[in-house]
Design a protein around this motif. Structure first.
Motif, PDB file in Angstrom:
ATOM      1  N   PRO A 215     107.326  43.246  45.637  1.00 45.42           N
ATOM      2  CA  PRO A 215     107.123  44.346  46.700  1.00 45.42           C
ATOM      3  C   PRO A 215     107.987  45.588  46.599  1.00 45.42           C
ATOM      4  O   PRO A 215     109.192  45.583  46.143  1.00 45.42           O
ATOM      5  N   VAL A 216     107.389  46.740  46.078  1.00 43.50           N
ATOM      6  CA  VAL A 216     107.979  48.038  46.041  1.00 43.50           C
ATOM      7  C   VAL A 216     107.709  49.022  47.052  1.00 43.50           C
ATOM      8  O   VAL A 216     106.565  49.221  47.552  1.00 43.50           O
ATOM      9  N   GLU A 217     108.539  50.320  46.934  1.00 40.32           N
ATOM     10  CA  GLU A 217     108.304  51.363  47.622  1.00 40.32           C
ATOM     11  C   GLU A 217     108.113  52.353  46.590  1.00 40.32           C
ATOM     12  O   GLU A 217     109.116  52.582  45.807  1.00 40.32           O
ATOM     13  N   ILE A 218     107.008  53.112  46.321  1.00 40.94           N
ATOM     14  CA  ILE A 218     106.742  54.072  45.389  1.00 40.94           C
ATOM     15  C   ILE A 218     106.913  55.400  46.054  1.00 40.94           C
ATOM     16  O   ILE A 218     106.068  55.937  47.189  1.00 40.94           O
ATOM     17  N   ASN A 219     108.006  56.456  45.716  1.00 43.38           N
ATOM     18  CA  ASN A 219     108.013  57.731  46.226  1.00 43.38           C
ATOM     19  C   ASN A 219     107.483  58.899  44.954  1.00 43.38           C
ATOM     20  O   ASN A 219     108.158  58.734  44.173  1.00 43.38           O
ATOM     21  N   GLY A 220     106.269  59.287  45.424  1.00 41.74           N
ATOM     22  CA  GLY A 220     105.556  59.869  44.320  1.00 41.74           C
ATOM     23  C   GLY A 220     105.691  61.487  44.670  1.00 41.74           C
ATOM     24  O   GLY A 220     105.429  61.912  45.666  1.00 41.74           O
ATOM     25  N   HIS A 221     106.111  62.081  43.373  1.00 46.41           N
ATOM     26  CA  HIS A 221     105.719  63.804  43.639  1.00 46.41           C
ATOM     27  C   HIS A 221     105.146  64.333  42.330  1.00 46.41           C
ATOM     28  O   HIS A 221     105.142  63.929  41.423  1.00 46.41           O
ATOM     29  N   VAL A 222     104.409  65.209  42.730  1.00 46.73           N
ATOM     30  CA  VAL A 222     103.764  66.289  41.755  1.00 46.73           C
ATOM     31  C   VAL A 222     104.765  67.247  41.250  1.00 46.73           C
ATOM     32  O   VAL A 222     105.455  68.222  41.787  1.00 46.73           O
ATOM     33  N   PHE A 223     104.701  67.192  40.051  1.00 48.80           N
ATOM     34  CA  PHE A 223     105.598  68.399  39.185  1.00 48.80           C
ATOM     35  C   PHE A 223     105.133  68.695  37.909  1.00 48.80           C
ATOM     36  O   PHE A 223     104.031  68.076  37.458  1.00 48.80           O
ATOM     37  N   GLU A 224     105.385  69.609  37.317  1.00 48.59           N
ATOM     38  CA  GLU A 224     105.170  70.048  36.044  1.00 48.59           C
ATOM     39  C   GLU A 224     105.645  69.545  34.816  1.00 48.59           C
ATOM     40  O   GLU A 224     106.967  69.179  34.528  1.00 48.59           O
ATOM     41  N   TYR A 225     105.196  68.709  33.969  1.00 47.34           N
ATOM     42  CA  TYR A 225     105.512  67.914  32.723  1.00 47.34           C
ATOM     43  C   TYR A 225     104.877  68.315  31.532  1.00 47.34           C
ATOM     44  O   TYR A 225     103.573  68.369  31.274  1.00 47.34           O
ATOM     45  N   ASN A 226     105.623  68.875  30.468  1.00 48.21           N
ATOM     46  CA  ASN A 226     105.279  69.712  29.343  1.00 48.21           C
ATOM     47  C   ASN A 226     103.947  70.397  29.543  1.00 48.21           C
ATOM     48  O   ASN A 226     103.017  70.724  28.949  1.00 48.21           O
ATOM     49  N   GLY A 227     104.178  71.339  30.545  1.00 47.42           N
ATOM     50  CA  GLY A 227     103.107  72.429  30.958  1.00 47.42           C
ATOM     51  C   GLY A 227     102.054  72.155  31.773  1.00 47.42           C
ATOM     52  O   GLY A 227     101.324  72.844  31.896  1.00 47.42           O
ATOM     53  N   ARG A 228     102.045  70.728  32.234  1.00 49.43           N
ATOM     54  CA  ARG A 228     100.628  70.209  32.950  1.00 49.43           C
ATOM     55  C   ARG A 228     101.237  69.568  34.132  1.00 49.43           C
ATOM     56  O   ARG A 228     102.244  68.972  34.188  1.00 49.43           O
ATOM     57  N   PRO A 229     100.646  69.586  35.056  1.00 45.88           N
ATOM     58  CA  PRO A 229     100.722  68.829  36.373  1.00 45.88           C
ATOM     59  C   PRO A 229     100.715  67.301  35.986  1.00 45.88           C
ATOM     60  O   PRO A 229     100.116  66.831  35.358  1.00 45.88           O
ATOM     61  N   ALA A 230     101.878  66.618  36.740  1.00 44.62           N
ATOM     62  CA  ALA A 230     101.968  65.246  36.284  1.00 44.62           C
ATOM     63  C   ALA A 230     102.698  64.771  37.773  1.00 44.62           C
ATOM     64  O   ALA A 230     102.920  65.449  38.721  1.00 44.62           O
ATOM     65  N   ILE A 231     102.697  63.262  37.701  1.00 41.36           N
ATOM     66  CA  ILE A 231     103.089  62.528  38.795  1.00 41.36           C
ATOM     67  C   ILE A 231     104.313  61.778  38.390  1.00 41.36           C
ATOM     68  O   ILE A 231     104.161  61.126  37.324  1.00 41.36           O
ATOM     69  N   ILE A 232     105.156  62.047  39.125  1.00 44.82           N
ATOM     70  CA  ILE A 232     106.629  61.150  38.769  1.00 44.82           C
ATOM     71  C   ILE A 232     106.783  60.365  40.107  1.00 44.82           C
ATOM     72  O   ILE A 232     106.602  60.600  41.056  1.00 44.82           O
TER      73      ILE A 232
END
Length: 454
Positions: A215-232
């Motif tokens: 069981p995990v808790e995932i805290n997701g954020h949209v950010f820019e990675y290598n010039g393109r939107p990504a999810i961390i």
């Protein structure tokens, strides 16, 4: 240089300075004056080194400019300086040779741009440190055009250890490879929230390489990675927390069962005491009344005083019988068992009016509610306690009771027009009546909402 050339240089947005081989400034444009924060007359015929702090001036000797004449530096050379007025700046230089003894220098103040670049580098360093040294697992991926998670782009050491995969193995997977197929809907909702708010939280089970569920808790954020939107996604193992929640819920269930058992025992004891009082004392008083009545009939007519005492004793016996009926009714109203909850609430409302003088209106279902005795008893006791609280504390002139069925729920609402109740009183652990109401509702999975003064 002809006049038109100087006019162009004067209007150039960059600072322009013409220097001879000794380092003396022969000409400066307005932009140069603005950058250095000095007037032209304070700069022309002065050494180029004078625009800097004394600690830097020795660097710009005649030898330095002779070397520039012989070997021009690369264009767009960037240097940090401390100016004469102690300002820390970054300059970008371009050099050109005008004559065998004169140099033209174009200077652009890039301080703000450089500070931004340094801040980005610092942020990137901090991110790399956070990514590699954080205690939680971190996964990075993109979302496809059709709003699905693409393969992972990056995974830190902690994520690899959590899932028991190597980094190369994780990079070839996506989120759908490490969850149950039954959780795909959760991921869809997670993506929808991310696209809307740029961040989202998700609790889910991840499947490790050795098929364990974590069981995990995932805290997701949209950010820019290598010039393109990504999810961390910051992934935190919540096994201990989940186990603690399971134990807590188990304890709550045990407490709820215990509370229910105690309530049932209490009601059974009340019913037993009510029956004993009614059957034993009631019968004894009835027999006693019959015997005294028989004695009174055998008294001579001239025994007036004794006859009055007998009649007085019969009256006391009647009062005792009424007291017994009242006590047994309070312990366990027979109407609740015989006619059901709706009739019992209606009867209680009328009794409440008689005892307190407070008007009590009832809005009850016309048809019988199909409830087992335990639930009926709990609702009836909650009604009794709420009416008692209204009589003691609210100074109300009217109380209203609403009982209604909504879908698969039964709603009991009791309101009054009294002075209200503060939140501090609601939360007071000494408010035993309110605690009793909450306890009775809780053991049957019910919910109590108390609204007081706004």
């Amino acid at each position: 240089m002809d006049l038109s050339a100087f006019q162009l240089i004067d209007q150039h947005p960059d600072g322009v300075c013409i220097i001879d081989c000794t380092g003396k400034m022969l000409y400066v444009n307005d932009s140069f004056c603005g950058i250095i924060n000095k007037e032209k007359k304070a700069l022309v015929n002065k050494s180029f080194s004078s625009v800097f702090q004394k600690s830097e001036q020795s660097k710009y000797s005649a030898t330095y400019f002779e070397q520039i004449l012989n070997n021009l530096p690369e264009p767009y050379n960037q240097m940090q300086h401390t100016l004469w007025d102690n300002r820390l700046v970054w300059f970008e230089y371009c050099y050109g040779v005008l004559t065998s003894e004169n140099i033209i220098i174009f200077i652009r103040n890039i301080t703000f741009r450089k500070l931004d670049e340094l801040e980005i580098i610092k942020s990137e360093d901090q991110f790399r440190k956070f990514f590699q040294e954080g205690s939680d697992g971190i996964l990075i991926n993109r979302i496809s055009k059709d709003r699905f998670f693409d393969n992972f782009l990056e995974a830190n050491k902690q994520a690899c250890e959590l899932l028991n995969y190597s980094r190369d193995e994780i990079i070839n997977k996506n989120i759908y490879n490490i969850i149950s197929i039954w959780d795909n809907q959760k991921i869809e909702h997670f993506i929808t929230t991310l696209m809307k708010d740029t961040y989202a939280l998700l609790e889910i089970n991840l499947i490790t390489k050795d098929k364990r569920k974590i069981p995990v808790e995932i805290n997701g954020h949209v950010f820019e990675y290598n010039g393109r939107p990504a999810i961390i996604s910051v992934v935190r193992d919540i096994t201990k927390r989940s186990q603690a929640n399971i134990e807590l819920n188990k304890s709550r269930e045990q407490l709820r069962s215990l509370a229910l058992r105690l309530q049932n025992i209490r009601e059974e004891e009340r019913s037993m005491i009510a029956r004993e009082i009614h059957d034993e004392l009631g019968q004894l008083l009835t027999v006693l009344k019959i015997q005294i009545s028989l004695i009174s009939k055998k008294l001579p007519p001239n025994q007036t005083s004794l006859q009055e005492r007998v009649e007085s004793s019969i009256q006391f016996i009647d009062q005792a019988v009424k007291s017994i009926q009242k006590i047994t009714t309070q312990l366990r109203p027979g109407i609740l068992d015989e006619l059901g909850l709706i009739a019992a609430i209606e009867w209680q409302a009328r009794e409440f009016e008689k005892q307190t003088g407070i008007q009590c209106d009832c809005t009850l279902p016309k048809e019988t509610i199909n409830l087992d005795p335990k639930h009926s008893t709990a609702l009836f006791r909650i009604t009794q306690e709420a009416l008692t609280n209204a009589a003691r504390h609210s100074f109300a002139e009217r109380v209203s009771i609403y009982l209604k069925e909504e879908d698969d729920r039964l709603v009991l609402e009791i309101t009054d027009n009294g002075k209200g109740i503060h939140q501090a009183q609601i939360n007071n652990p000494n408010s035993l009546g309110l605690l009793g109401i909450k306890e009775r509702a809780m053991v049957f999975g019910g919910k109590v909402t108390i609204n007081g003064i706004n």
